[in-house]
Design an enzyme around this catalytic site. Structure first.
Site, PDB file in Angstrom:
ATOM      1  N   HIS A  21       8.745  51.263  60.185  1.00 36.92           N
ATOM      2  CA  HIS A  21       8.257  50.717  61.405  1.00 36.92           C
ATOM      3  C   HIS A  21       9.528  50.124  62.369  1.00 36.92           C
ATOM      4  O   HIS A  21      10.329  49.225  62.270  1.00 36.92           O
ATOM      5  CB  HIS A  21       6.919  49.390  61.260  1.00 36.92           C
TER       6      HIS A  21
ATOM      7  N   LYS B  75      17.575  58.770  26.528  1.00 37.02           N
ATOM      8  CA  LYS B  75      18.757  58.225  27.414  1.00 37.02           C
ATOM      9  C   LYS B  75      18.497  57.961  28.767  1.00 37.02           C
ATOM     10  O   LYS B  75      17.819  59.372  29.283  1.00 37.02           O
ATOM     11  CB  LYS B  75      19.958  58.151  26.627  1.00 37.02           C
TER      12      LYS B  75
ATOM     13  N   THR C  58      19.806  57.314  20.498  1.00 43.65           N
ATOM     14  CA  THR C  58      19.719  57.292  22.021  1.00 43.65           C
ATOM     15  C   THR C  58      21.549  57.740  22.036  1.00 43.65           C
ATOM     16  O   THR C  58      21.757  58.157  23.228  1.00 43.65           O
ATOM     17  CB  THR C  58      18.871  56.821  22.626  1.00 43.65           C
TER      18      THR C  58
END
Lengths: 291, 291, 291, 291
Positions: free
Chosen positions: A256, A15, A60
């Site tokens: 940047h 899960k 699950t």
């Protein structure tokens, strides 16, 4: 078409994105831990995959329930320790499970600052405000929960310095190279780091705080000739400060900040006005290790 | 098919997501402002839309250049003041422009904490770490840059309290109502706020800091019977603390922390173990105003 | 504190999120490729990291320029072939570079459908609309560009079936297990897949199209007793359809559609009304391989 | 400090991001609707806000339950019709509610293409694949559910053309203007649109399909001198094709594809190689209306 011969390779199931908040109410001064958890199990799950036989699978949904239930019974300290509890549990409970892992992303909260009775600022007992960086951990066992590989980390630590950084002396005579050298630029990175341990167990919370402080301090303390060198210095400083850590990995994008060309408009730009360019970005990844 | 008669309605054009960093280097202690800017212009742009005649349009690339150029020449203080400069500029420069707006999202950075010469912690001169909440502003003129409507705000202020919050006494006898009342729950919100001013001009930075501190303190100081009541108290406290502000709006999602049902597993859950449910969420929006 | 001994471990550097669009205008019927590229280089970069000596570094800005320049000169077909060109280039050009990788996310566009001269629908010559799934690839060389490991993939393929799926026969007598069995549920997944090749070279575009079609068709053609079984069937079908592929990996979240409890309101729910729960989710990962 | 006088201004409360899937199983050929819903209520909620008296509030959990329950009983056709049902319901049920709104984001799914019995391609009966664009709607009543303002829309329609677009003739002699004119560029936009109706009721699904097709076709059929002109043409074409619509609004970012400067490397770039720049972008917003 005749059937070909296929087989199941490396696999896991479990899960993900289980959002768990644990509140400790032992005193009026509450403590909280706010984590997103993923658990996965390794093992012999051929029957489920190849034959559709679920006998050896755990739902699950049960993984989810277990995480909440075990958080009540255990989870007394760090996410690393809770990870060991979870991994050991699933190795024991899951049919044909030979190993498991637990991954954590912990949201960090600070106490809201209020006026104390003495007029001094103090953190509130039960009110918190979310911070930006996240703490991470991964615990894995491949031997049924007997031994654990532990990894800790940090994400979304966004640091910036406005000077004491340059970029020069790199390969210049190359067909596609147009970038000019500079000895004073703005440098920023959105640091991801993870580290492994030289010890079986330690005070994971204390180590994390030490790394977190060290990364920031070291970022400030040198002229940086490249992001690579700063990355290395961060690693070196962490290894010096933390004997518990065996090696540390960084992923550091170069966020940047490009000096905007104002000369076209008759304006000077003494490193004052920058375009923050989100894409593309230089990206450095490296392990720094003990020799 | 015979042509139907259509016309252009309310419209604007400009540049969005211009990322600008300004560094002030007046002393060794650098100051930074890191903003994302959007500028839009109102006016008579019928020819461009209906006839493809671009004579009265300014390139959005020019809008970008202008933001960087004007940031060099101006932008001495708050985003609100810079917004006035930008709006006035585009009202003056853009052909047939009758009004304009500038919107800002400012990323907040704190100085990295280092050891000072006296052994005390102090903020570094030129090194910073990004914070989570964001400061916002919107400045608009509809009369060619003569007068400005200014709005300031905050986003991504995530606050949480582990007690002193309940939800009871609401409409209960209703077909679809199943939620039980509670007098002790966990309450959290991811606050967005914006406010308007009672004055033409003021120290916008100081007001923002005052609001930011007040929102956090007021969040801690009461038992909350509902998110609506807390929202109202936040507004009331801000209006008390800031005579410069005429009214304030909040959007406050109820970031639900649901007590996980552990009784099924023979475990008690005394407000310790919560499922943090990302969706759906209660959502409250309101203005709080001076009478 | 005496200096400790540290060294640089596994590392790479390069440029990420380089957004490149290539348009082929050989005829009035334009062809486009829209990719996000990351390039990284491996090699002996100790001097840069440990000593701040940039002599052997190539600027990541040069990496960017090179990608665009090489896209003009090469990039005649698939992202996989272009990946080989890029990797070979950086192995040749970069000082002390021993290997490199190139990773791609390709945005897929379909021609906009318009009425053709014959009244039939046809795709427009130069107008396109973005599709949801993305094509991916990764090419790596560890021997200076002599041999390449190629991996292709797909992301964001979101499939759903409203019946012919169940979940039963799993471990039931377990402390934390509360989920009831079902023989008719809604099943959905947001498929990520990647595969390796049994051949040195092939028509990568043709293989990708074959996989893309096969995944969708196989998803429809069986009763699914578990996501694991469907995953395995997808792998098996791909390996049958594509002799060029040696093995394939899937990451398949179970995008839960939970039958909403309407019985509380006196309403029957015959698999009609579902709550789509974003978190948490079951997550399955597996390789399916040739025996 | 003496209490100041504050009052509640415009406000609403409700539930957001309610994820609802409805499956219609009247035949073997299933139909699905997959929507994210937000509902808000207007009314006299002073007691809740100012006095912490929840008597007149409905729990937002009840709002959620109601959406699912009413989806079972109603929601027979379009999201617009369902919106009217929801708004009428909350105006009737909510204490002191004077008005309400319902907002929808509908995820679009296409049937997976499979081989039919006749060898022809056909859409599968119960298997679907998610599409990229989203359908939206907003329904509001301010008079207790007697009359409704309906707005429909589309989001995430990403269109691109590789030629037949330029940008010239705009204001050139201006201090910050550096962009050169072009008569052949690549143009792309990520279209958001919403429209209002000239009629009380209509076949909202049919209108949406007509708009969706028309937007794409019109995008292809002209040389575009500006995004503004294309926006206007899209609006004009929709109003021609749909007498049911009174006016339509567009938000169209100019997704810049910048010709990469390859001349520096001795390479020609005949509109072949572009940098897709995510930020900043030109942004146009306009209503196109019947005269």
């Amino acid at each position: 078409m005749p059937k070909i011969n296929v087989k199941l390779g490396e696999n896991n199931y479990g899960k993900a994105e289980v959002n768990l908040m644990k509140v400790r109410r032992d005193s009026a001064r509450h403590e909280i831990q706010d984590v997103q958890v993923r658990v996965g199990m390794y093992g012999d799950f051929d029957a489920a995959h190849a034959a559709g036989d679920n006998t050896d699978l755990i739902a699950t949904d049960t993984v989810r329930n277990s995480i909440y239930g075990l958080a009540k019974e255990g989870f007394g300290g760090s996410i690393e320790e809770f990870g060991k509890e979870l991994v050991a549990h699933f190795c024991k409970v899951g049919p044909k499970v030979s190993g498991a892992f637990a991954e954590f992303t912990e949201h960090l909260w600070e106490r809201i600052e209020v006026d104390g009775p003495d007029g001094q600022k103090q953190g509130h007992d039960h009110s918190f405000v979310r911070q930006m960086p996240k703490r991470t951990a991964r615990v894995e066992s491949r031997d049924g929960g007997q031994t654990f590989a532990v990894e800790s980390g940090i994400r979304e630590l966004y640091v910036l310095k406005t000077t004491q950084s340059g970029w020069a002396g790199y390969l210049l005579n190359e067909r596609f190279t147009t970038l000019p050298e500079t000895h004073d630029r703005l440098m920023a990175s959105y640091v991801t780091a993870k580290w492994e341990y030289a010890v079986q167990d330690c005070d994971y919370n204390a180590v994390w705080e030490r790394v977190y402080g060290q990364l920031q301090r070291t970022f400030t303390d040198h002229y940086s000739p490249s992001l690579q060198n700063t990355l290395y210095r961060l690693g070196e400083a962490v290894l010096e400060a933390c004997p518990e850590i065996s090696r540390i990995w960084f992923q550091m994008p170069n966020k940047h900040h490009l000096k905007y060309n104002l000369e076209r408009f008759g304006l000077e730009n003494n490193n004052e006005i920058f375009h923050v360019d989100p894409e593309p970005y230089g990206l450095m990844e490296a392990w720094v290790e003990r020799e």
